[in-house]
Design a protein around this motif. Structure first.
Motif, PDB file in Angstrom:
ATOM      1  N   MET A   3       5.945  -1.800   1.616  1.00 32.77           N
ATOM      2  CA  MET A   3       4.517  -1.172   1.420  1.00 32.77           C
ATOM      3  C   MET A   3       4.215  -1.503   3.005  1.00 32.77           C
ATOM      4  O   MET A   3       3.531  -0.454   3.702  1.00 32.77           O
ATOM      5  CB  MET A   3       3.600  -2.165   0.633  1.00 32.77           C
ATOM      6  CG  MET A   3       2.299  -1.565   0.773  1.00 32.77           C
ATOM      7  SD  MET A   3       0.926  -2.484  -0.476  1.00 32.77           S
ATOM      8  CE  MET A   3       1.149  -4.074   0.087  1.00 32.77           C
ATOM      9  N   ILE A   4       4.321  -2.475   3.694  1.00 32.28           N
ATOM     10  CA  ILE A   4       3.836  -2.559   5.202  1.00 32.28           C
ATOM     11  C   ILE A   4       4.865  -1.708   5.996  1.00 32.28           C
ATOM     12  O   ILE A   4       4.298  -1.075   6.858  1.00 32.28           O
ATOM     13  CB  ILE A   4       3.904  -3.942   5.578  1.00 32.28           C
ATOM     14  CG1 ILE A   4       2.955  -5.046   4.784  1.00 32.28           C
ATOM     15  CG2 ILE A   4       3.911  -4.273   7.182  1.00 32.28           C
ATOM     16  CD1 ILE A   4       3.226  -6.528   5.213  1.00 32.28           C
ATOM     17  N   GLU A   5       5.993  -1.573   5.497  1.00 34.28           N
ATOM     18  CA  GLU A   5       6.992  -0.716   6.407  1.00 34.28           C
ATOM     19  C   GLU A   5       6.558   0.694   6.301  1.00 34.28           C
ATOM     20  O   GLU A   5       6.375   1.627   6.991  1.00 34.28           O
ATOM     21  CB  GLU A   5       8.398  -1.047   6.011  1.00 34.28           C
ATOM     22  CG  GLU A   5       9.117  -2.280   6.540  1.00 34.28           C
ATOM     23  CD  GLU A   5       9.704  -2.172   7.730  1.00 34.28           C
ATOM     24  OE1 GLU A   5       8.960  -2.140   8.795  1.00 34.28           O
ATOM     25  OE2 GLU A   5      10.931  -2.026   7.807  1.00 34.28           O
ATOM     26  N   ALA A   6       5.900   1.012   4.950  1.00 29.54           N
ATOM     27  CA  ALA A   6       5.579   2.557   4.873  1.00 29.54           C
ATOM     28  C   ALA A   6       4.465   2.683   5.598  1.00 29.54           C
ATOM     29  O   ALA A   6       4.060   3.853   6.097  1.00 29.54           O
ATOM     30  CB  ALA A   6       5.151   2.676   3.336  1.00 29.54           C
ATOM     31  N   PHE A   7       3.433   1.705   5.476  1.00 30.72           N
ATOM     32  CA  PHE A   7       2.100   1.765   6.404  1.00 30.72           C
ATOM     33  C   PHE A   7       2.499   2.063   7.936  1.00 30.72           C
ATOM     34  O   PHE A   7       1.800   2.781   8.713  1.00 30.72           O
ATOM     35  CB  PHE A   7       1.471   0.619   6.274  1.00 30.72           C
ATOM     36  CG  PHE A   7       0.198   0.497   7.174  1.00 30.72           C
ATOM     37  CD1 PHE A   7      -0.861   1.005   6.940  1.00 30.72           C
ATOM     38  CD2 PHE A   7       0.455  -0.276   8.535  1.00 30.72           C
ATOM     39  CE1 PHE A   7      -2.126   0.866   7.688  1.00 30.72           C
ATOM     40  CE2 PHE A   7      -0.654  -0.381   9.262  1.00 30.72           C
ATOM     41  CZ  PHE A   7      -1.991   0.434   8.938  1.00 30.72           C
ATOM     42  N   ARG A   8       3.462   1.273   8.432  1.00 30.11           N
ATOM     43  CA  ARG A   8       3.805   1.421  10.010  1.00 30.11           C
ATOM     44  C   ARG A   8       4.110   2.837  10.268  1.00 30.11           C
ATOM     45  O   ARG A   8       4.077   3.360  11.198  1.00 30.11           O
ATOM     46  CB  ARG A   8       4.899   0.364  10.329  1.00 30.11           C
ATOM     47  CG  ARG A   8       5.411   0.458  11.927  1.00 30.11           C
ATOM     48  CD  ARG A   8       5.769  -0.688  12.406  1.00 30.11           C
ATOM     49  NE  ARG A   8       6.753  -1.388  11.695  1.00 30.11           N
ATOM     50  CZ  ARG A   8       7.569  -2.393  11.929  1.00 30.11           C
ATOM     51  NH1 ARG A   8       7.310  -2.953  13.172  1.00 30.11           N
ATOM     52  NH2 ARG A   8       8.489  -2.741  11.197  1.00 30.11           N
ATOM     53  N   GLU A   9       5.457   3.480   9.288  1.00 33.46           N
ATOM     54  CA  GLU A   9       5.844   4.537   9.407  1.00 33.46           C
ATOM     55  C   GLU A   9       4.748   5.735   9.420  1.00 33.46           C
ATOM     56  O   GLU A   9       4.856   6.700  10.193  1.00 33.46           O
ATOM     57  CB  GLU A   9       7.021   5.034   8.436  1.00 33.46           C
ATOM     58  CG  GLU A   9       8.172   4.077   8.697  1.00 33.46           C
ATOM     59  CD  GLU A   9       9.182   4.360   7.491  1.00 33.46           C
ATOM     60  OE1 GLU A   9       8.656   5.361   6.597  1.00 33.46           O
ATOM     61  OE2 GLU A   9      10.281   3.426   7.435  1.00 33.46           O
ATOM     62  N   SER A  10       3.876   5.600   8.411  1.00 35.64           N
ATOM     63  CA  SER A  10       2.944   6.624   8.328  1.00 35.64           C
ATOM     64  C   SER A  10       1.728   6.776   9.598  1.00 35.64           C
ATOM     65  O   SER A  10       1.551   7.630   9.847  1.00 35.64           O
ATOM     66  CB  SER A  10       1.992   6.238   6.972  1.00 35.64           C
ATOM     67  OG  SER A  10       0.869   7.079   6.841  1.00 35.64           O
ATOM     68  N   THR A  11       1.268   5.295   9.827  1.00 31.29           N
ATOM     69  CA  THR A  11       0.193   5.351  10.835  1.00 31.29           C
ATOM     70  C   THR A  11       0.966   5.859  12.364  1.00 31.29           C
ATOM     71  O   THR A  11       0.235   6.031  13.299  1.00 31.29           O
ATOM     72  CB  THR A  11      -0.099   4.174  11.047  1.00 31.29           C
ATOM     73  OG1 THR A  11       0.773   2.985  11.043  1.00 31.29           O
ATOM     74  CG2 THR A  11      -1.061   3.752   9.884  1.00 31.29           C
ATOM     75  N   LYS A  12       2.203   5.559  12.497  1.00 32.14           N
ATOM     76  CA  LYS A  12       2.850   6.081  13.765  1.00 32.14           C
ATOM     77  C   LYS A  12       3.260   7.398  13.924  1.00 32.14           C
ATOM     78  O   LYS A  12       3.225   7.948  14.703  1.00 32.14           O
ATOM     79  CB  LYS A  12       4.288   5.080  13.984  1.00 32.14           C
ATOM     80  CG  LYS A  12       4.223   3.753  14.410  1.00 32.14           C
ATOM     81  CD  LYS A  12       5.512   2.985  15.080  1.00 32.14           C
ATOM     82  CE  LYS A  12       5.208   1.724  15.582  1.00 32.14           C
ATOM     83  NZ  LYS A  12       6.228   1.176  16.148  1.00 32.14           N
ATOM     84  N   ALA A  13       3.474   7.843  12.471  1.00 32.66           N
ATOM     85  CA  ALA A  13       3.682   9.274  12.465  1.00 32.66           C
ATOM     86  C   ALA A  13       2.144  10.244  12.992  1.00 32.66           C
ATOM     87  O   ALA A  13       2.444  11.096  13.657  1.00 32.66           O
ATOM     88  CB  ALA A  13       4.169   9.737  11.091  1.00 32.66           C
ATOM     89  N   ASN A  14       1.136   9.696  12.472  1.00 34.32           N
ATOM     90  CA  ASN A  14      -0.128  10.229  12.693  1.00 34.32           C
ATOM     91  C   ASN A  14      -0.790   9.852  14.000  1.00 34.32           C
ATOM     92  O   ASN A  14      -1.874  10.249  14.196  1.00 34.32           O
ATOM     93  CB  ASN A  14      -0.943  10.241  11.694  1.00 34.32           C
ATOM     94  CG  ASN A  14      -1.422   8.976  11.334  1.00 34.32           C
ATOM     95  OD1 ASN A  14      -1.279   8.094  11.761  1.00 34.32           O
ATOM     96  ND2 ASN A  14      -1.950   8.749  10.089  1.00 34.32           N
ATOM     97  N   ASN A  15       0.018   9.141  14.967  1.00 38.09           N
ATOM     98  CA  ASN A  15      -0.478   8.343  16.007  1.00 38.09           C
ATOM     99  C   ASN A  15      -1.693   7.243  15.905  1.00 38.09           C
ATOM    100  O   ASN A  15      -2.217   6.895  17.094  1.00 38.09           O
ATOM    101  CB  ASN A  15      -0.986   9.424  17.008  1.00 38.09           C
ATOM    102  CG  ASN A  15       0.101  10.423  17.567  1.00 38.09           C
ATOM    103  OD1 ASN A  15       1.293   9.982  17.835  1.00 38.09           O
ATOM    104  ND2 ASN A  15      -0.057  11.644  17.785  1.00 38.09           N
ATOM    105  N   TYR A  16      -2.136   6.945  14.888  1.00 35.09           N
ATOM    106  CA  TYR A  16      -3.128   6.019  14.508  1.00 35.09           C
ATOM    107  C   TYR A  16      -2.586   4.465  15.040  1.00 35.09           C
ATOM    108  O   TYR A  16      -3.629   3.882  15.434  1.00 35.09           O
ATOM    109  CB  TYR A  16      -3.321   5.864  12.948  1.00 35.09           C
ATOM    110  CG  TYR A  16      -4.506   4.811  12.621  1.00 35.09           C
ATOM    111  CD1 TYR A  16      -5.761   5.141  12.869  1.00 35.09           C
ATOM    112  CD2 TYR A  16      -4.282   3.692  12.310  1.00 35.09           C
ATOM    113  CE1 TYR A  16      -6.770   4.137  12.624  1.00 35.09           C
ATOM    114  CE2 TYR A  16      -4.985   2.595  11.894  1.00 35.09           C
ATOM    115  CZ  TYR A  16      -6.417   2.841  12.236  1.00 35.09           C
ATOM    116  OH  TYR A  16      -7.295   1.790  11.812  1.00 35.09           O
ATOM    117  N   PHE A  17      -1.572   4.077  14.771  1.00 36.77           N
ATOM    118  CA  PHE A  17      -0.984   2.961  15.294  1.00 36.77           C
ATOM    119  C   PHE A  17      -1.313   2.756  16.686  1.00 36.77           C
ATOM    120  O   PHE A  17      -1.904   1.535  17.047  1.00 36.77           O
ATOM    121  CB  PHE A  17       0.641   3.059  15.047  1.00 36.77           C
ATOM    122  CG  PHE A  17       0.942   1.336  15.072  1.00 36.77           C
ATOM    123  CD1 PHE A  17       1.198   0.680  13.827  1.00 36.77           C
ATOM    124  CD2 PHE A  17       1.560   0.844  16.228  1.00 36.77           C
ATOM    125  CE1 PHE A  17       1.805  -0.718  13.769  1.00 36.77           C
ATOM    126  CE2 PHE A  17       1.893  -0.449  16.351  1.00 36.77           C
ATOM    127  CZ  PHE A  17       1.954  -1.117  15.001  1.00 36.77           C
TER     128      PHE A  17
END
Length: 362
Positions: free
Chosen positions: A286-300
């Motif tokens: 779940m944390i890996e999915a969060f990182r991928e998602s937020t890096k894709a939309n530049n939020y990270f």
């Protein structure tokens, strides 16, 4: 016969054990000498970049020190480590006392090290408001993880900082990242103001909950639930499995009442048993999915930049407060102004203004 010769007191001090003859006195003297030797900032930085945990620990001790003579050295270490930082996933883990934070973190940490990750756990222990002491027992509670070569556990006393977050946790994160730790876990004291501070320094915020604790309906209230990126119903084993599943359903319903987060991530609710090692991999996925998602939309990256802005302002406030209370002129006059305020001979606001003017003049 004298009664004292018959019965030895329970507090009787036994004679100590003498050193065996085969211990080298030269070696003992060398060890004692090196203990007193203080390595330079460059030596500590070199050790940190070489993934030396001893150098890392000594540098963190300097950062946590309130001594003004350590400030310049600690600042130099941080500045030299900064180019080697920002290469980890930072997680905050919180929950009420008894929810199983230490057990969960140990199981989670062991799972990550088995995957080849390097894990640093920064555990903040509450300080007594009376004695100012802390137990710092996290290494004892995580006895398996502490022996793992790919793990580093650093308990710190909360002191008088906001809600129990150690004063220099943010800087410690930088050093751990420079030392090669790619997964940083911050364990907070409990549920309170400390969570707000931790939320401002991590990428992912995990809340541990217990089933049947009577707080399922708390999910509809704003606060800690609103900050969480995921909720884990811990201790989902034995007779508690059914209650954990029911709690999961209740929290999922409650989360739907909140507006979409800026990260565009929909918080998840899962069950886990740290004791049985169940659900631990699901949490990491779940944390890996969060990182991928937020890096894709530049939020990270945007979120980390906002955090840096926040910590700049926080550091300014902290330094101003430190300079005020350590100013010699203010120290001389502070007690008299406090007494005058207690006797109502001067208003607190006028006294504060006078002391601040005194600081500016000095």
């Amino acid at each position: 016969m004298n009664s004292k010769s018959k019965h030895t007191s329970a507090l009787h001090e036994k004679e100590g054990v003498s050193q065996p003859d085969f211990i080298s006195k030269t070696s003992v003297a060398s060890i004692k000498k090196n203990r007193r030797k203080q390595p330079s900032a460059d030596e500590l930085v070199a050790g940190i970049l070489n993934q030396d945990k001893v150098a890392l620990s000594r540098a963190i001790t300097l950062i946590e020190s309130k001594s003004t003579k350590h400030l310049a050295k600690a600042t130099e270490i941080i500045e030299k480590c900064l180019p080697h930082a920002n290469n980890s996933i930072r997680m905050g883990i919180t929950g009420v006392p008894g929810v199983g934070k230490s057990t969960f973190i140990e199981a989670f940490g062991k799972h990550l090290t088995a995957l080849g990750k390097k894990v640093a756990v920064l555990a903040v222990d509450p300080s007594s408001s009376i004695s100012s002491g802390s137990i710092l027992g996290d290494k004892t509670r995580m006895e398996d993880l502490v022996k793992d070569e790919n793990a580093f556990i650093r308990p710190s006393a909360s002191g008088d900082s906001l809600g129990g977050v150690a004063r220099k946790t943010r800087e410690t994160i930088i050093l751990c990242e420079a030392c090669g730790f790619d997964t940083i876990i911050i364990e907070t004291v409990g549920v309170g103001q400390s969570e707000t501070a931790v939320h401002s320094m991590v990428d992912f915020f995990l809340l541990l909950k217990l089933a049947g604790a009577g707080d399922e309906l708390q999910g509809i209230k704003r606060g800690i639930i609103e900050m969480a990126d995921a909720i884990v119903i811990n201790k989902a084993d034995g007779d508690n499995v059914k209650r954990a599943q029911m709690a999961r359903t209740e929290f999922k319903r409650a989360l739907h009442l909140y507006p979409m987060k800026a990260s565009e991530w929909l918080p998840k609710v899962v069950t886990a048993s740290a004791l049985k090692q169940d659900g631990i991999d699901d949490v990491w996925q779940m944390i890996e999915a969060f990182r991928e998602s937020t890096k894709a939309n530049n939020y990270f990256e945007t979120h980390r930049k906002q955090q840096n802005r926040f910590w700049l302002l926080q550091t300014i406030e902290e330094r101003l407060k430190h300079n005020f209370y350590n100013n010699p002129d203010v120290k001389k006059q502070l007690d008299s102004y406090l007494k005058a305020t207690e006797n109502s001979s001067i208003s607190p606001f006028h006294a504060a203004q006078q002391l601040l003017e005194l600081l500016q003049q000095s």
